[in-house]
Design a protein around this motif. Structure first.
Motif, PDB file in Angstrom:
ATOM      1  N   GLY A  45       0.675  -1.283  -0.107  1.00 18.02           N
ATOM      2  CA  GLY A  45       0.119  -0.070  -0.066  1.00 18.02           C
ATOM      3  C   GLY A  45       0.965   1.312   0.091  1.00 18.02           C
ATOM      4  O   GLY A  45       0.550   2.328  -0.581  1.00 18.02           O
ATOM      5  N   ALA A  46       2.198   1.286   0.811  1.00 23.04           N
ATOM      6  CA  ALA A  46       2.915   2.422   0.600  1.00 23.04           C
ATOM      7  C   ALA A  46       3.484   2.446  -0.580  1.00 23.04           C
ATOM      8  O   ALA A  46       3.681   3.451  -1.068  1.00 23.04           O
ATOM      9  CB  ALA A  46       3.889   2.228   1.868  1.00 23.04           C
ATOM     10  N   CYS A  47       3.887   1.236  -1.132  1.00 24.25           N
ATOM     11  CA  CYS A  47       4.575   1.591  -2.429  1.00 24.25           C
ATOM     12  C   CYS A  47       3.648   2.266  -3.384  1.00 24.25           C
ATOM     13  O   CYS A  47       4.144   3.165  -4.293  1.00 24.25           O
ATOM     14  CB  CYS A  47       4.815   0.017  -3.131  1.00 24.25           C
ATOM     15  N   LYS A  48       2.362   1.765  -3.464  1.00 28.16           N
ATOM     16  CA  LYS A  48       1.310   2.476  -4.267  1.00 28.16           C
ATOM     17  C   LYS A  48       1.162   4.112  -3.835  1.00 28.16           C
ATOM     18  O   LYS A  48       1.220   4.903  -4.854  1.00 28.16           O
ATOM     19  CB  LYS A  48       0.165   1.860  -4.256  1.00 28.16           C
ATOM     20  N   THR A  49       1.072   4.116  -2.613  1.00 28.91           N
ATOM     21  CA  THR A  49       0.958   5.815  -2.323  1.00 28.91           C
ATOM     22  C   THR A  49       2.210   6.724  -2.715  1.00 28.91           C
ATOM     23  O   THR A  49       1.862   7.832  -3.289  1.00 28.91           O
ATOM     24  CB  THR A  49       1.003   5.888  -0.719  1.00 28.91           C
ATOM     25  N   HIS A  50       3.325   5.850  -2.480  1.00 37.78           N
ATOM     26  CA  HIS A  50       4.481   6.882  -2.970  1.00 37.78           C
ATOM     27  C   HIS A  50       5.148   6.331  -4.416  1.00 37.78           C
ATOM     28  O   HIS A  50       6.283   6.765  -4.594  1.00 37.78           O
ATOM     29  CB  HIS A  50       5.625   6.505  -1.864  1.00 37.78           C
ATOM     30  N   HIS A  51       4.356   5.968  -5.123  1.00 39.27           N
ATOM     31  CA  HIS A  51       4.676   5.513  -6.586  1.00 39.27           C
ATOM     32  C   HIS A  51       6.015   4.735  -6.580  1.00 39.27           C
ATOM     33  O   HIS A  51       6.975   4.989  -7.528  1.00 39.27           O
ATOM     34  CB  HIS A  51       4.865   6.886  -7.442  1.00 39.27           C
ATOM     35  N   GLU A  52       6.180   3.872  -5.855  1.00 39.93           N
ATOM     36  CA  GLU A  52       7.391   3.029  -5.680  1.00 39.93           C
ATOM     37  C   GLU A  52       7.160   1.798  -6.646  1.00 39.93           C
ATOM     38  O   GLU A  52       6.889   0.572  -6.038  1.00 39.93           O
ATOM     39  CB  GLU A  52       7.879   2.713  -4.466  1.00 39.93           C
ATOM     40  N   VAL A  53       6.930   1.951  -7.932  1.00 35.57           N
ATOM     41  CA  VAL A  53       6.578   0.775  -8.740  1.00 35.57           C
ATOM     42  C   VAL A  53       7.270  -0.651  -8.604  1.00 35.57           C
ATOM     43  O   VAL A  53       7.047  -1.521  -8.412  1.00 35.57           O
ATOM     44  CB  VAL A  53       6.415   1.142 -10.068  1.00 35.57           C
ATOM     45  N   LEU A  55       9.460  -1.432  -6.362  1.00 35.09           N
ATOM     46  CA  LEU A  55       9.478  -2.252  -5.121  1.00 35.09           C
ATOM     47  C   LEU A  55       8.269  -2.637  -5.150  1.00 35.09           C
ATOM     48  O   LEU A  55       8.308  -3.708  -4.244  1.00 35.09           O
ATOM     49  CB  LEU A  55       9.983  -1.186  -4.059  1.00 35.09           C
ATOM     50  N   GLY A  56       7.226  -2.197  -5.386  1.00 37.95           N
ATOM     51  CA  GLY A  56       5.892  -2.451  -5.388  1.00 37.95           C
ATOM     52  C   GLY A  56       5.916  -3.962  -5.667  1.00 37.95           C
ATOM     53  O   GLY A  56       5.047  -4.981  -5.374  1.00 37.95           O
ATOM     54  N   ARG A  57       6.411  -4.033  -7.005  1.00 38.76           N
ATOM     55  CA  ARG A  57       6.329  -5.326  -7.753  1.00 38.76           C
ATOM     56  C   ARG A  57       6.850  -6.697  -6.989  1.00 38.76           C
ATOM     57  O   ARG A  57       6.443  -7.537  -6.923  1.00 38.76           O
ATOM     58  CB  ARG A  57       7.187  -5.245  -9.051  1.00 38.76           C
ATOM     59  N   ILE A  58       8.108  -6.231  -6.300  1.00 34.77           N
ATOM     60  CA  ILE A  58       8.914  -7.097  -5.322  1.00 34.77           C
ATOM     61  C   ILE A  58       8.081  -7.597  -4.297  1.00 34.77           C
ATOM     62  O   ILE A  58       7.937  -8.773  -3.858  1.00 34.77           O
ATOM     63  CB  ILE A  58      10.303  -6.592  -4.924  1.00 34.77           C
ATOM     64  N   VAL A  59       7.504  -6.590  -3.617  1.00 38.87           N
ATOM     65  CA  VAL A  59       6.688  -6.658  -2.338  1.00 38.87           C
ATOM     66  C   VAL A  59       5.482  -7.518  -2.654  1.00 38.87           C
ATOM     67  O   VAL A  59       4.951  -8.476  -2.010  1.00 38.87           O
ATOM     68  CB  VAL A  59       6.219  -5.328  -1.893  1.00 38.87           C
ATOM     69  N   ALA A  60       4.696  -7.201  -3.795  1.00 44.48           N
ATOM     70  CA  ALA A  60       3.644  -7.845  -4.374  1.00 44.48           C
ATOM     71  C   ALA A  60       3.891  -9.387  -4.468  1.00 44.48           C
ATOM     72  O   ALA A  60       3.329 -10.414  -3.965  1.00 44.48           O
ATOM     73  CB  ALA A  60       3.169  -7.558  -5.459  1.00 44.48           C
ATOM     74  N   ASN A  61       5.000  -9.893  -5.225  1.00 42.99           N
ATOM     75  CA  ASN A  61       5.382 -11.233  -5.358  1.00 42.99           C
ATOM     76  C   ASN A  61       5.708 -11.982  -4.083  1.00 42.99           C
ATOM     77  O   ASN A  61       5.192 -13.081  -3.914  1.00 42.99           O
ATOM     78  CB  ASN A  61       6.926 -11.386  -6.080  1.00 42.99           C
ATOM     79  N   GLU A  62       6.044 -11.183  -2.992  1.00 44.45           N
ATOM     80  CA  GLU A  62       6.195 -11.727  -1.719  1.00 44.45           C
ATOM     81  C   GLU A  62       4.871 -12.147  -0.983  1.00 44.45           C
ATOM     82  O   GLU A  62       4.589 -13.060  -0.616  1.00 44.45           O
ATOM     83  CB  GLU A  62       7.076 -10.938  -0.767  1.00 44.45           C
ATOM     84  N   LEU A  63       3.970 -11.112  -1.313  1.00 44.44           N
ATOM     85  CA  LEU A  63       2.498 -11.371  -0.896  1.00 44.44           C
ATOM     86  C   LEU A  63       1.887 -12.551  -1.653  1.00 44.44           C
ATOM     87  O   LEU A  63       1.065 -13.127  -1.012  1.00 44.44           O
ATOM     88  CB  LEU A  63       1.628 -10.079  -1.197  1.00 44.44           C
TER      89      LEU A  63
END
Length: 152
Positions: A45-53, A55-63
């Motif tokens: 959610g923080a990656c989305k808020t701060h446009h960290e695309v 890193l967001g992909r990496i985090v989503a893969n963990e999820l």
């Protein structure tokens, strides 16, 4: 004192809200205990808020490893890619959702009128008084769009 996952999640959330996404990610990946869905979800959610695309992909893969069938995680990732105009990635996420047969539940609302519950589901036209309801909604919509005249 040994911090709990809830306490770690609070720290991750505080770092993320402060825009310190990389530090939050470092904390999650270096925990002495395995990060759970709440930690990864907070970070996504923080990656989305701060446009960290990226890193967001990496985090989503963990999820996805922990909670592969939660459509909300896919939607957040898709929205993250869309906000960065990465349409090929958006289509990839949507394809993943289709392959897993994940569907977003329809929106639903209800109201009680004269001790009778009226349930409304997006796309459902089965309400017995739908013609009156839609007519009233149309009238209200037109009234909202009318220009307002102010008294001088």
């Amino acid at each position: 004192m040994k911090p709990t996952l809830v306490q770690y999640a609070c720290v991750v959330d505080l770092l993320a809200r402060g825009g310190r996404i990389s530090e939050a990610y470092s904390l999650v990946t270096s925990l002495p205990i395995e990060a759970n869905v709440n930690l990864w979800g907070t970070l996504l959610g923080a990656c989305k808020t701060h446009h960290e695309v990226d890193l967001g992909r990496i985090v989503a893969n963990e999820l996805f490893k922990i909670e592969a069938n939660n459509i909300g995680n896919y939607i957040v990732l898709s929205n993250l890619f869309a906000a960065d105009a990465r349409w090929d990635r958006v289509m990839e996420v949507r394809r993943m959702m289709r392959n897993k047969d994940l569907k977003k539940p329809a929106g639903c609302s209800w109201i009680e009128v004269e001790r009778s519950n009226n349930i409304f589901v997006a796309g459902d036209c089965s309400h017995p008084q739908r013609s009156i309801i839609y007519s009233t909604l149309h009238t209200l919509d037109q009234q909202v769009k009318e220009p307002v005249e102010f008294l001088a």
